[in-house]
Write an enzyme that holds these catalytic residues in place. Structure first.
Site, mmCIF file in Angstrom:
data_model
loop_
_atom_site.group_PDB
_atom_site.id
_atom_site.type_symbol
_atom_site.label_atom_id
_atom_site.label_comp_id
_atom_site.label_asym_id
_atom_site.label_seq_id
_atom_site.Cartn_x
_atom_site.Cartn_y
_atom_site.Cartn_z
ATOM 1 N N ASP A 1 41.349 31.630 41.731
ATOM 2 C CA ASP A 1 40.969 33.030 41.944
ATOM 3 C C ASP A 1 39.457 33.177 41.841
ATOM 4 O OD1 ASP A 1 42.044 36.124 41.651
ATOM 5 O OD2 ASP A 1 40.207 35.774 40.501
ATOM 6 N N HIS B 1 38.367 44.582 45.253
ATOM 7 C CA HIS B 1 38.072 44.230 43.862
ATOM 8 C C HIS B 1 38.199 45.430 42.913
ATOM 9 C CE1 HIS B 1 35.627 41.094 41.390
ATOM 10 N NE2 HIS B 1 36.558 41.661 40.666
ATOM 11 N N TYR C 1 31.505 37.252 42.389
ATOM 12 C CA TYR C 1 31.264 36.207 41.394
ATOM 13 C C TYR C 1 30.117 35.276 41.802
ATOM 14 C CZ TYR C 1 35.968 37.416 39.656
ATOM 15 O OH TYR C 1 37.077 38.071 39.185
ATOM 16 N N LYS D 1 37.935 38.293 46.784
ATOM 17 C CA LYS D 1 37.968 39.752 46.669
ATOM 18 C C LYS D 1 36.791 40.388 47.379
ATOM 19 C CE LYS D 1 39.780 39.012 42.012
ATOM 20 N NZ LYS D 1 39.092 37.761 41.702
#
Length: 278
Positions: free
Chosen positions: A47, A110, A52, A77
């Site tokens: 994931d 997200h 990120y 996401k």
């Protein structure tokens, strides 16, 4: 003993390995190393997220692992700043390029980020991306029930998954009940809480001792037992392996009930999806 991770079916016909590996707050170069370790340990579900900043590292790890792409389940996401119909579609193209993949197994919005007012158009974009085969399945993360109901009623398409903050001190009973009614799979982020407080709770440590396990394994096993998909994150090689071994741990119904009893309605540690501030 080989650890076998169950798969949870989605209502769209696909399925997801119930135990995955999360890479929140993992630097890109580190992600390339730890994701490779996770795949070596047996994880087949990873994931990540555009926000990120480590999709490239995840992609390099997957490429180097030598595991057939179809045997892996990769989630990414949509970042808040990329919400909108056209921008969401372009955002997935960018994510796929960074990942070095033709598709992701799951694409999530997200955050609903209600103040932006773009979550519905973003959901419509994800529906289109699924039709194009660029996302095998689509879902959301951090949505209040009101926004979940809106995207479902406006499009007729129910997310296969909702990824939310969920740990023994914040168990999200109302949302989980809503998910069950609509065949939405619940996925827990921050599954062990933050700061380690829950890992030291006497109920958790006693159960861990009884099973010759560590507290983190007990909490992951609890998530699996109550039907959550769970994505613990660690950059420590030993912990990556021990977290994966949690799938072998079977808790008794009494132990599960004891952990259920740790719920705190005020136990949220992350942002409130109704007003996240970003």
């Amino acid at each position: 003993m080989t650890t076998t991770v169950p798969s949870i079916p989605f209502h769209d016909g696909n399925s997801v390995p119930q135990l995955g590996y999360g890479v929140w707050q993992v630097e890109d170069e580190v992600a390339a190393d730890v994701v490779a370790q996770a795949i070596e340990a047996g994880y087949r579900h990873v994931d990540t997220a555009a926000g990120y900043g480590n999709e490239g590292g995840v992609g390099r790890a997957v490429k180097a692992a030598g595991v057939p792409r179809e045997e892996l389940f990769i989630t990414t996401k949509l970042a808040n700043g990329d919400q909108g119909f056209e921008s969401a579609q372009q955002a997935l193209e960018t994510s796929l390029e960074k990942l070095g993949m033709d598709y992701v197994d799951l694409y999530l919005i997200h955050w609903a980020s209600p103040q932006r007012g773009t979550y519905l158009e973003s959901w419509k974009a994800l529906i289109e991306l699924q039709k194009q085969g660029k996302a095998k399945s689509i879902g959301v993360s951090n949505f209040p029930i009101a926004q979940l109901e809106e995207i479902i009623s406006e499009t007729g398409v129910v997310p296969v998954m909702h990824q939310i903050e969920l740990h023994p001190h914040f168990q999200q009973g109302e949302l989980r009940a809503y998910h069950a009614q609509h065949e939405i799979v619940t996925e827990a982020w921050s599954p062990l809480g933050q700061g380690g407080d829950i890992l030291k709770h006497p109920v958790i440590t006693r159960i861990a001792e009884a099973h010759d396990a560590d507290p983190g394994q007990v909490i992951i096993a609890w998530h699996l037992a109550i039907g959550n998909v769970v994505i613990p994150k660690s950059e420590t090689p030993k912990r990556i392996v021990s977290n994966f071994a949690s799938a072998q741990l079977e808790l008794s119904s009494a132990e599960i009930e004891e952990i259920n009893g740790l719920d705190d309605p005020d136990g949220r540690i992350g942002a409130d999806p109704a007003n996240p501030g970003f």
